[in-house]
Every structure is written in C-alpha cells, then in structure tokens.
Design an enzyme around this catalytic site. Structure first.
Site, PDB file in Angstrom:
ATOM      1  N   LYS A  87       0.862  -1.196   0.000  1.00  0.00           N
ATOM      2  CA  LYS A  87       0.000   0.000   0.000  1.00  0.00           C
ATOM      3  C   LYS A  87       0.897   1.245   0.000  1.00  0.00           C
ATOM      4  O   LYS A  87       1.763   1.399   0.864  1.00  0.00           O
ATOM      5  CB  LYS A  87      -0.874  -0.035   1.245  1.00  0.00           C
ATOM      6  CG  LYS A  87      -2.101   0.847   1.184  1.00  0.00           C
ATOM      7  CD  LYS A  87      -2.969   0.586   2.398  1.00  0.00           C
ATOM      8  CE  LYS A  87      -4.244   1.375   2.366  1.00  0.00           C
ATOM      9  NZ  LYS A  87      -4.942   1.305   3.652  1.00  0.00           N
TER      10      LYS A  87
HETATM   11  C1  E4P Z   1      -8.221   2.560   3.577  1.00  0.00           C
HETATM   12  O1  E4P Z   1      -7.523   1.658   3.189  1.00  0.00           O
HETATM   13  C2  E4P Z   1      -8.112   3.201   4.891  1.00  0.00           C
HETATM   14  O2  E4P Z   1      -7.493   2.294   5.768  1.00  0.00           O
HETATM   15  C3  E4P Z   1      -9.430   3.533   5.524  1.00  0.00           C
HETATM   16  O3  E4P Z   1     -10.533   3.115   4.774  1.00  0.00           O
HETATM   17  C4  E4P Z   1      -9.509   4.880   6.127  1.00  0.00           C
HETATM   18  O4  E4P Z   1     -10.767   5.030   6.715  1.00  0.00           O
HETATM   19  P1  E4P Z   1     -11.094   6.178   7.776  1.00  0.00           P
HETATM   20  O5  E4P Z   1     -11.273   7.455   7.035  1.00  0.00           O
HETATM   21  O6  E4P Z   1     -12.368   5.726   8.428  1.00  0.00           O
HETATM   22  O7  E4P Z   1      -9.920   6.229   8.725  1.00  0.00           O
END
Ligand code: E4P
Length: 218
Positions: A87
């Site tokens: 990622k």
């Molecule tokens: C995506 O991969 C992120 O980990 C995640 O969806 C972020 O979500 P949040 O805005 O609820 O922290």
C-alpha cells in the site's frame, strides 16, 4: 463487489472470515497503532497473523515516503506472505514506486486518493487497486460517493485494469451506493458489514415463524 475489512484487529478479521464473505483486508499505520502493534518485527508478525486468517489480499502500508525507501520496504513486505499487497500513498515518489512495482509484477494499492486526477495517475502507473476515501471527503462537505462513480466511469472509458477499492466507508448506505455505481471492492469496519444483516421485518418475521411452529409442535 469484493468485501474487504478495514482493520488490524485479529478477532474482527476472524469474525468476518468465519461469516464466509470476506475477500481481503486493508490496514494502515493508524489501524496498526490502534492495536498497539509497534516495532518492525511485531508489525511484520502481525501482518503474517492476518494473512494466516484470510484467503484474499492483505494491504500493508509502507512508512517511507521517498522512492528508494518505499521500494526497499515494499520488497520486504512482500516476503511476509504472497497475499501481501504493497500500500503506497498518492505522492510523486509513490507513483514512481507503483510504476516500479507494477513492472516487476508486484501488486500495489494506491492510498489516500481524493480526486479523479489522482486516480488516473494511479491507473496509468499500473496500481492493482486505487483507494478513494469516501468518508473523509464527506467530512469536509465534498461528496465522496460522487468521486467513486466518477473514477469507475473514467476507468471504464479506457478499460484500465486498476480496481476501484472504495475506502473510508462509514455506513451501509456508502456500501450499497458503492455496489450501485460498480466499485470493484469496498473496505469497511466489521460493524458496517454486520449491519447489512439487520432488518426489523426479518426479526419479527422469524419470531412469528418460531412462535407458530411452537404452537403446533410444543
Ligand atoms: C483505507 O484503506 C483506509 O485504511 C481507511 O478506509 C480509512 O478510513 P477512515 O477514514 O475511516 O480512517
């Protein structure tokens, strides 16, 4: 549409896996910190534990923000398990790293995407997944769902292979709307997935069926 769970909590991942509908996991440094996981060895062990639970892809985020650092970290991360997807944040060096990994056949998830232009760059660099964040856009009074629909449309125009992984999903309506606009994947907390089970008519209907059965069977 694939269902990913957005957590580093092993119990929640296990629960979703046992439900039989889980296609993968996304994590981020905040989610790892929430579980109290620190230090490279522990973090890597935790990723391995996640991979041992699920059948599908597991996104593990790099901490480095420079090209060389991201490459080194990504190449280490993929040795943990074949399910690992690297990622990478949507920054200039991140795009270069995604291009580098895609040429080597290493799968990537381009994260922190908030515009169609960013999503176009991620696809052109060869990202496996692009992660537009719905909830965080909603938080600043921009329509997160509109962005998902826009990216799905653009990718279809050019038949990009990058999968749209809708992230920052806060509730079931986000998830259902993602399915309506054709997102490839949705990643969300366990409570959003389990909330899909609920309907008051299901509860009252089941109670009535069981009561009627009991009347004649004791
Ligand atoms: C995506 O991969 C992120 O980990 C995640 O969806 C972020 O979500 P949040 O805005 O609820 O922290």
């Amino acid at each position: 549409m694939k269902f990913f769970i957005d957590t580093a909590n092993l119990n929640e991942i296990r629960e979703a896996q046992e439900l039989g509908i889980l296609d993968g996991v996304t994590t981020n440094p905040s989610l790892m910190a929430k579980e109290g996981i620190s230090g490279k060895n522990n973090v890597y062990k935790h990723y391995k534990a996640i991979c041992d639970i699920v059948d599908g892809d597991v996104s593990a985020e790099v901490i480095a923000t420079d090209f060389k650092g991201m490459i080194e970290e990504g190449e280490e991360l993929i040795t943990i398990d074949p399910k690992i997807v690297v990622k990478i944040p949507m920054i200039k060096d991140g795009i270069k790293a995604i291009k580098y990994f895609s040429q080597k056949g290493i799968r990537t998830n381009c994260t922190l995407v908030f515009s169609a232009g960013q999503a176009l760059l991620a696809a052109k660099a060869g990202a496996t997944y692009v992660s537009p964040f719905i909830g965080r856009l909603d938080d600043i009074s921009q329509d997160g769902m509109e962005l998902i629909a826009q990216i799905v449309g653009i990718y279809r125009n050019y038949d990009y292979q990058t999968e749209v992984l809708a992230a920052s999903v806060r509730h079931t309506m986000h998830l259902i709307s993602c399915a309506e606009v054709g997102a490839d994947v949705v990643t969300c907390p366990l409570n959003v997935i389990t909330a899909l089970l609920n309907h008051p008519l299901t509860d009252s209907g089941l109670a009535k069926f069981l009561a009627d059965h009991k009347k004649v069977n004791g």
